[in-house]
Design a protein around this motif. Structure first.
Motif, PDB file in Angstrom:
ATOM      1  N   LEU A  12      47.137  38.196  57.244  1.00  0.00           N
ATOM      2  CA  LEU A  12      48.561  38.099  57.557  1.00  0.00           C
ATOM      3  C   LEU A  12      49.132  36.782  57.049  1.00  0.00           C
ATOM      4  O   LEU A  12      50.245  36.745  56.508  1.00  0.00           O
ATOM      5  CB  LEU A  12      48.780  38.229  59.064  1.00  0.00           C
ATOM      6  N   ASP A  13      48.390  35.697  57.214  1.00  0.00           N
ATOM      7  CA  ASP A  13      48.834  34.406  56.683  1.00  0.00           C
ATOM      8  C   ASP A  13      49.008  34.485  55.165  1.00  0.00           C
ATOM      9  O   ASP A  13      49.986  33.959  54.610  1.00  0.00           O
ATOM     10  CB  ASP A  13      47.823  33.307  57.008  1.00  0.00           C
ATOM     11  N   ALA A  14      48.049  35.132  54.505  1.00  0.00           N
ATOM     12  CA  ALA A  14      48.122  35.273  53.055  1.00  0.00           C
ATOM     13  C   ALA A  14      49.357  36.065  52.657  1.00  0.00           C
ATOM     14  O   ALA A  14      50.074  35.698  51.710  1.00  0.00           O
ATOM     15  CB  ALA A  14      46.856  35.938  52.531  1.00  0.00           C
ATOM     16  N   ALA A  15      49.636  37.152  53.375  1.00  0.00           N
ATOM     17  CA  ALA A  15      50.799  37.978  53.060  1.00  0.00           C
ATOM     18  C   ALA A  15      52.092  37.176  53.189  1.00  0.00           C
ATOM     19  O   ALA A  15      53.025  37.340  52.386  1.00  0.00           O
ATOM     20  CB  ALA A  15      50.831  39.201  53.969  1.00  0.00           C
ATOM     21  N   ARG A  16      52.155  36.309  54.169  1.00  0.00           N
ATOM     22  CA  ARG A  16      53.358  35.500  54.371  1.00  0.00           C
ATOM     23  C   ARG A  16      53.551  34.477  53.260  1.00  0.00           C
ATOM     24  O   ARG A  16      54.686  34.077  52.955  1.00  0.00           O
ATOM     25  CB  ARG A  16      53.276  34.791  55.718  1.00  0.00           C
ATOM     26  N   ALA A  17      52.449  34.034  52.647  1.00  0.00           N
ATOM     27  CA  ALA A  17      52.527  32.987  51.623  1.00  0.00           C
ATOM     28  C   ALA A  17      52.672  33.541  50.210  1.00  0.00           C
ATOM     29  O   ALA A  17      53.032  32.791  49.296  1.00  0.00           O
ATOM     30  CB  ALA A  17      51.295  32.094  51.694  1.00  0.00           C
ATOM     31  N   VAL A  18      52.394  34.817  50.024  1.00  0.00           N
ATOM     32  CA  VAL A  18      52.453  35.426  48.691  1.00  0.00           C
ATOM     33  C   VAL A  18      53.876  35.893  48.403  1.00  0.00           C
ATOM     34  O   VAL A  18      54.476  36.628  49.175  1.00  0.00           O
ATOM     35  CB  VAL A  18      51.463  36.608  48.596  1.00  0.00           C
ATOM     36  N   ALA A  19      54.408  35.477  47.258  1.00  0.00           N
ATOM     37  CA  ALA A  19      55.764  35.875  46.872  1.00  0.00           C
ATOM     38  C   ALA A  19      55.806  37.318  46.396  1.00  0.00           C
ATOM     39  O   ALA A  19      56.812  38.007  46.560  1.00  0.00           O
ATOM     40  CB  ALA A  19      56.284  34.953  45.775  1.00  0.00           C
ATOM     41  N   GLY A  20      54.719  37.781  45.798  1.00  0.00           N
ATOM     42  CA  GLY A  20      54.656  39.146  45.296  1.00  0.00           C
ATOM     43  C   GLY A  20      53.422  39.336  44.453  1.00  0.00           C
ATOM     44  O   GLY A  20      52.593  38.425  44.301  1.00  0.00           O
ATOM     45  N   VAL A  21      53.279  40.531  43.912  1.00  0.00           N
ATOM     46  CA  VAL A  21      52.111  40.864  43.096  1.00  0.00           C
ATOM     47  C   VAL A  21      52.571  41.433  41.769  1.00  0.00           C
ATOM     48  O   VAL A  21      53.684  41.952  41.639  1.00  0.00           O
ATOM     49  CB  VAL A  21      51.182  41.864  43.824  1.00  0.00           C
ATOM     50  N   CYS A  22      51.700  41.330  40.775  1.00  0.00           N
ATOM     51  CA  CYS A  22      52.046  41.850  39.462  1.00  0.00           C
ATOM     52  C   CYS A  22      50.813  42.384  38.755  1.00  0.00           C
ATOM     53  O   CYS A  22      49.670  42.159  39.176  1.00  0.00           O
ATOM     54  CB  CYS A  22      52.746  40.791  38.620  1.00  0.00           C
ATOM     55  N   ALA A  23      51.066  43.113  37.682  1.00  0.00           N
ATOM     56  CA  ALA A  23      50.004  43.738  36.890  1.00  0.00           C
ATOM     57  C   ALA A  23      49.379  42.712  35.941  1.00  0.00           C
ATOM     58  O   ALA A  23      50.070  41.835  35.421  1.00  0.00           O
ATOM     59  CB  ALA A  23      50.581  44.910  36.094  1.00  0.00           C
ATOM     60  N   ALA A  24      48.087  42.862  35.703  1.00  0.00           N
ATOM     61  CA  ALA A  24      47.411  41.940  34.796  1.00  0.00           C
ATOM     62  C   ALA A  24      46.173  42.587  34.201  1.00  0.00           C
ATOM     63  O   ALA A  24      45.609  43.533  34.754  1.00  0.00           O
ATOM     64  CB  ALA A  24      47.012  40.655  35.518  1.00  0.00           C
ATOM     65  N   VAL A  25      45.763  42.070  33.054  1.00  0.00           N
ATOM     66  CA  VAL A  25      44.434  42.350  32.506  1.00  0.00           C
ATOM     67  C   VAL A  25      43.749  41.010  32.293  1.00  0.00           C
ATOM     68  O   VAL A  25      44.396  40.031  31.921  1.00  0.00           O
ATOM     69  CB  VAL A  25      44.480  43.152  31.193  1.00  0.00           C
ATOM     70  N   GLU A  26      42.472  40.981  32.565  1.00  0.00           N
ATOM     71  CA  GLU A  26      41.692  39.760  32.360  1.00  0.00           C
ATOM     72  C   GLU A  26      40.620  40.022  31.317  1.00  0.00           C
ATOM     73  O   GLU A  26      39.977  41.076  31.313  1.00  0.00           O
ATOM     74  CB  GLU A  26      41.020  39.296  33.658  1.00  0.00           C
ATOM     75  N   ILE A  27      40.429  39.049  30.452  1.00  0.00           N
ATOM     76  CA  ILE A  27      39.288  39.060  29.544  1.00  0.00           C
ATOM     77  C   ILE A  27      38.213  38.190  30.172  1.00  0.00           C
ATOM     78  O   ILE A  27      38.417  36.999  30.398  1.00  0.00           O
ATOM     79  CB  ILE A  27      39.660  38.514  28.163  1.00  0.00           C
ATOM     80  N   VAL A  28      37.094  38.810  30.492  1.00  0.00           N
ATOM     81  CA  VAL A  28      35.953  38.036  30.968  1.00  0.00           C
ATOM     82  C   VAL A  28      35.041  37.759  29.779  1.00  0.00           C
ATOM     83  O   VAL A  28      34.928  38.570  28.860  1.00  0.00           O
ATOM     84  CB  VAL A  28      35.185  38.757  32.094  1.00  0.00           C
ATOM     85  N   ASP A  29      34.430  36.601  29.788  1.00  0.00           N
ATOM     86  CA  ASP A  29      33.573  36.195  28.682  1.00  0.00           C
ATOM     87  C   ASP A  29      32.445  35.356  29.257  1.00  0.00           C
ATOM     88  O   ASP A  29      32.577  34.775  30.338  1.00  0.00           O
ATOM     89  CB  ASP A  29      34.382  35.391  27.664  1.00  0.00           C
ATOM     90  N   SER A  30      31.345  35.299  28.557  1.00  0.00           N
ATOM     91  CA  SER A  30      30.214  34.504  29.033  1.00  0.00           C
ATOM     92  C   SER A  30      29.699  33.635  27.909  1.00  0.00           C
ATOM     93  O   SER A  30      29.543  34.092  26.766  1.00  0.00           O
ATOM     94  CB  SER A  30      29.084  35.404  29.549  1.00  0.00           C
ATOM     95  N   ARG A  31      29.446  32.392  28.248  1.00  0.00           N
ATOM     96  CA  ARG A  31      28.837  31.485  27.292  1.00  0.00           C
ATOM     97  C   ARG A  31      27.314  31.597  27.316  1.00  0.00           C
ATOM     98  O   ARG A  31      26.625  30.941  26.543  1.00  0.00           O
ATOM     99  CB  ARG A  31      29.253  30.052  27.624  1.00  0.00           C
ATOM    100  N   PHE A  32      26.781  32.457  28.172  1.00  0.00           N
ATOM    101  CA  PHE A  32      25.329  32.630  28.268  1.00  0.00           C
ATOM    102  C   PHE A  32      24.871  33.843  27.466  1.00  0.00           C
ATOM    103  O   PHE A  32      25.566  34.866  27.405  1.00  0.00           O
ATOM    104  CB  PHE A  32      24.912  32.763  29.734  1.00  0.00           C
ATOM    105  N   GLU A  33      23.713  33.733  26.900  1.00  0.00           N
ATOM    106  CA  GLU A  33      23.209  34.734  25.955  1.00  0.00           C
ATOM    107  C   GLU A  33      23.186  36.132  26.557  1.00  0.00           C
ATOM    108  O   GLU A  33      22.590  36.365  27.614  1.00  0.00           O
ATOM    109  CB  GLU A  33      21.796  34.349  25.495  1.00  0.00           C
ATOM    110  N   ASP A  34      23.856  37.066  25.844  1.00  0.00           N
ATOM    111  CA  ASP A  34      23.787  38.503  26.145  1.00  0.00           C
ATOM    112  C   ASP A  34      24.179  38.834  27.587  1.00  0.00           C
ATOM    113  O   ASP A  34      23.688  39.803  28.159  1.00  0.00           O
ATOM    114  CB  ASP A  34      22.373  39.034  25.862  1.00  0.00           C
ATOM    115  N   TRP A  35      25.064  38.015  28.169  1.00  0.00           N
ATOM    116  CA  TRP A  35      25.500  38.266  29.549  1.00  0.00           C
ATOM    117  C   TRP A  35      24.318  38.272  30.536  1.00  0.00           C
ATOM    118  O   TRP A  35      24.380  38.916  31.579  1.00  0.00           O
ATOM    119  CB  TRP A  35      26.259  39.584  29.665  1.00  0.00           C
ATOM    120  N   ARG A  36      23.260  37.537  30.226  1.00  0.00           N
ATOM    121  CA  ARG A  36      22.102  37.494  31.139  1.00  0.00           C
ATOM    122  C   ARG A  36      22.378  36.469  32.238  1.00  0.00           C
ATOM    123  O   ARG A  36      21.759  35.419  32.315  1.00  0.00           O
ATOM    124  CB  ARG A  36      20.823  37.137  30.380  1.00  0.00           C
TER     125      ARG A  36
END
Length: 261
Positions: free
Chosen positions: A124-148
């Protein structure tokens, strides 16, 4: 045993990010490394990056779904900063040359309207502090070999953050139930996955509360304007040059990102 050579590990990740090269996972050398060790390295890495003039514009939370937690062998999310240099506009282009082994995820982003400081933050505290929500895509990447990666590795590596594209349309919480926001992800017009807000800790607002409480343990608050990326709603999808990804969210609308060479 405490982690050894935190500055050296942070420098290795910093150089790997800068040169787009893969390095062996830290847990190859020391399988006992855990979450606290990862955050120690992350802290030093962030200082190096901010020293180059970058900025923190929010935070991403990873491992918010049960399948991902099971895969890594944990029962809690992790987090890392969202850097100003990695944010793209809706309908923008990203270059494969900026990444090492990137994957695409669709997720809901919360935009903070007021300061939120833990501990003791409720949904409830979080809901009161959030102005709103929006759509997004994230690119995840790893600096470690082969995602190990194991937990310490991904935490150290800024929770495997790569980049993100966020819609400019911010929808007030009064107009949506974040748990029930449905999503479809297409690649080049073909459906690749679906999801819903409840995949992220049962409610994206619960992710915001978790993050505020976790940051609060280190004296950090979520500030007005901060973006909180609340976690993937589906399995990460490999990306290649020429791909056009579009995530369509119920009530939030679409966000599109084009991948170039």
């Amino acid at each position: 045993m405490p982690i050894t050579d935190v500055p050296g590990k942070a420098r290795a990740l910093y150089d790997a990010r800068r040169t787009r090269t893969q390095i062996p996972p830290f847990t190859d050398e020391d399988p006992t490394l855990g979450m606290a060790d990862g955050y120690a390295v992350q802290k030093d890495l962030v200082e190096l990056i901010l020293g180059d003039g970058d900025t923190i514009i929010g935070y991403k939370v990873g491992l918010t779904s049960k399948p991902m937690q099971k895969m890594i062998g944990v029962d809690s999310p992790d987090y890392g900063p969202v850097l100003g240099s990695t944010l793209y506009a809706d309908r923008g282009e990203v270059s494969m040359s900026d990444f090492i082994q990137p994957k695409m995820e669709a997720e809901i982003v919360a935009v903070m309207g007021a300061e939120l400081r833990g501990p003791g933050v409720s949904v409830l505290d979080a809901a009161r502090a959030v102005a709103g929500v929006c759509a997004a895509v994230e690119i995840v990447d790893s600096r470690f070999e082969d995602w190990r990666i194991k937990l310490a590795d991904t935490v150290a590596d800024l929770a495997s953050n790569g980049a993100a594209a966020v819609s400019s349309r911010v929808v007030p919480l009064s107009e949506v139930d974040t748990r029930l926001i449905g999503m479809t992800l297409t690649r080049n017009g073909e459906l690749v996955d679906t999801g819903a807000g409840a995949a992220a800790l049962g409610d994206p607002l619960a992710v915001v509360a978790w993050l505020a409480n976790t940051l609060g343990e280190n004296g950090i608050a979520l500030e007005p304007g901060h973006l909180v990326m609340t976690g993937a709603l589906h399995a990460a999808v490999p990306m290649n040059a020429g791909d056009v990804f579009r995530a369509d969210f119920d009530r939030l609308g679409p966000v599109t990102l084009r991948v170039v060479d």
